[in-house]
Enzyme design. Sequence first.
Site, short mmCIF file in Angstrom:
data_model
loop_
_atom_site.label_atom_id
_atom_site.label_comp_id
_atom_site.label_asym_id
_atom_site.label_seq_id
_atom_site.Cartn_x
_atom_site.Cartn_y
_atom_site.Cartn_z
N SER A 159 2.38 -20.40 27.24
CA SER A 159 1.53 -19.31 26.74
C SER A 159 2.17 -17.95 26.93
CB SER A 159 0.17 -19.34 27.44
OG SER A 159 0.31 -19.07 28.82
N ASN A 160 2.89 -17.75 28.05
CA ASN A 160 3.28 -16.39 28.43
C ASN A 160 4.56 -15.90 27.77
OD1 ASN A 160 4.70 -18.27 29.98
ND2 ASN A 160 4.91 -16.88 31.72
N HIS A 187 1.55 -24.25 21.24
CA HIS A 187 0.51 -23.74 22.14
C HIS A 187 -0.62 -23.14 21.32
CE1 HIS A 187 -1.49 -21.37 25.25
NE2 HIS A 187 -0.89 -22.16 26.12
N SER A 188 -1.84 -23.38 21.76
CA SER A 188 -3.00 -22.92 21.00
C SER A 188 -3.13 -21.40 20.98
CB SER A 188 -4.28 -23.52 21.60
OG SER A 188 -4.44 -23.12 22.96
N GLU A 264 7.74 -26.99 34.63
CA GLU A 264 7.67 -25.79 35.46
C GLU A 264 6.20 -25.44 35.58
OE1 GLU A 264 7.83 -21.16 34.96
OE2 GLU A 264 9.54 -22.12 33.97
N CYS A 301 6.10 -16.04 35.25
CA CYS A 301 6.09 -17.13 36.23
C CYS A 301 6.83 -16.75 37.51
CB CYS A 301 6.67 -18.40 35.63
SG CYS A 301 8.11 -18.15 34.60
#
Length: 530
Positions: A159-160, A187-188, A264, A301
């Site tokens: 997502s990020n 990814h949604s 991860e 992250c």
Amino acid sequence: MLEILGHNRIGGAHSAAGNDILYSLDAVTGETLPYRFHQATEAEVDAAAEAAAAAYPVFRSLPASRRAIFLEAIADEIDALDDAFVALVGRETALPAGRIQGERSRTSHQMRLFADVLRRGDFYGARIDPALPERKPLPRPDIRQYRIGVGPVAVFGASNFPLAFSTGGGDTAAALAAGCPVVFKAHSGHMASAACVADAILRAARRCEMPAGVFNMIYGGGVGAWLVKHPAIQAVGFTGSLRGGRALCDLAAARPQPIPVFAEMSSINPVLLLPEALKLRGEQIATELAASALLGCGQFCTSPGVIIGQRGPAFSAFVEALAGQIAAAPAQSLLNRGTLESYRAGVARMQAHPGIRQLAGPPEDAGNQARAKLFQADADLLLSGDPLLQEEVFGPATVVVEVADGAELKRALRSLQGQLTATLIAEPGDLPACADLLALLEQKAGRLLLNGYPTGVDVCDAMVHGGPYPATSDARGTSVGSLAIERFLRPLCYQNCPDALLPAPLQNANPLGINRLLDGVVSRAAVTQA
């Protein structure tokens, strides 16, 4: 407005067999964007995996130079994605244009880095032990080893990082470089962005005459389980939550043929502030650490989630300065509604814990935006391994912990779980203590920093973006840097095989001109048969 076809990409063609429709959302307003996506059916997931399996024998057999040209073509296509694409990614993720443009460059750079790896040839890991027919008491046969791609790889978008860890991101680049076709689960949070990048990859595939199933993409919630369990899939790449990563690991382990999952997942990235550094530049460190913790609204992250210092006036002054920086931070939109809700839940757990107090940030987040938070936790929580303090709060929240002295600091480090990074902020006067601390941290993290900050991961040969569990599911790999290719390779040995049947990296004449371990010595020489 960009024209985006919300179909699954399977075997080089579009597929929209399912009736369930998904919609892309504006990350700031929650508004439904004018793009519709067809959730993949189980039959479509099967077709995507089978298309990758059909492509694998052809793709893995191509000369590495052909795969390098393909990766460079993908990089060119990604670089060509224009301002309309940047604006689209911004609407889906709330990320600023400058960040997206930088991430686009990083994504194409990753492709070109792996093209360089392919041309260099060291990824083959070629080893040759020529026959020793006169050896006593037993002769040695001719034994040769190199590495090949494991087979089709399932990749899950993060997502990020909607570009660098998504459709054409590091896992996809590493798998393609290894000779492994990819089935990508979009990814949604940024499905329209994924469609644009997927089409860029497919344009490059057609231009380079790659097999039709070399890259496939599917949409939908819940379809990932079908993908991981499919017998054609031979490895999984994932970046996301601990819960999601563990679920994939469990699915993969329960298959009739278990496969590796390179996930991860979760890291609090501890930062250790040593006494002399705090005395000499505590206010500067507070400013720099706040910038790192707030970078991208804390959605990295490698964001510093726990800051540890020793009791004293310098640490107290540092905490006060850091609290001021955090309190002054403006509200920001997170990547999507789900991320905001998860952040608020994590903050609420911190606020409810009797051993944790909030030092900065309003008590509640306002509207659709998040406000930064600074907490202070009792050292006993870290020493006892309290699960709450080990959990990543994904977003702009950071915890400071005050320990009594160097001995308590070491005990605190022993209690930490695995991390992506660990950082020491030190002055020359602190260095005598650093060796013992580094020895402890070597067992806890994949990347150790001295007088730097963990946010910012360079894409290069030496980078490690991994670490012991729960930072990743397999500490032996990395998801960033050229070493990432090794996750999707396996060793293969030939014994007493005629030269004409050997793959080029192992042939006597060394036609590729690569470095090989020849009878224990690194060499580019040809093999002289006994």
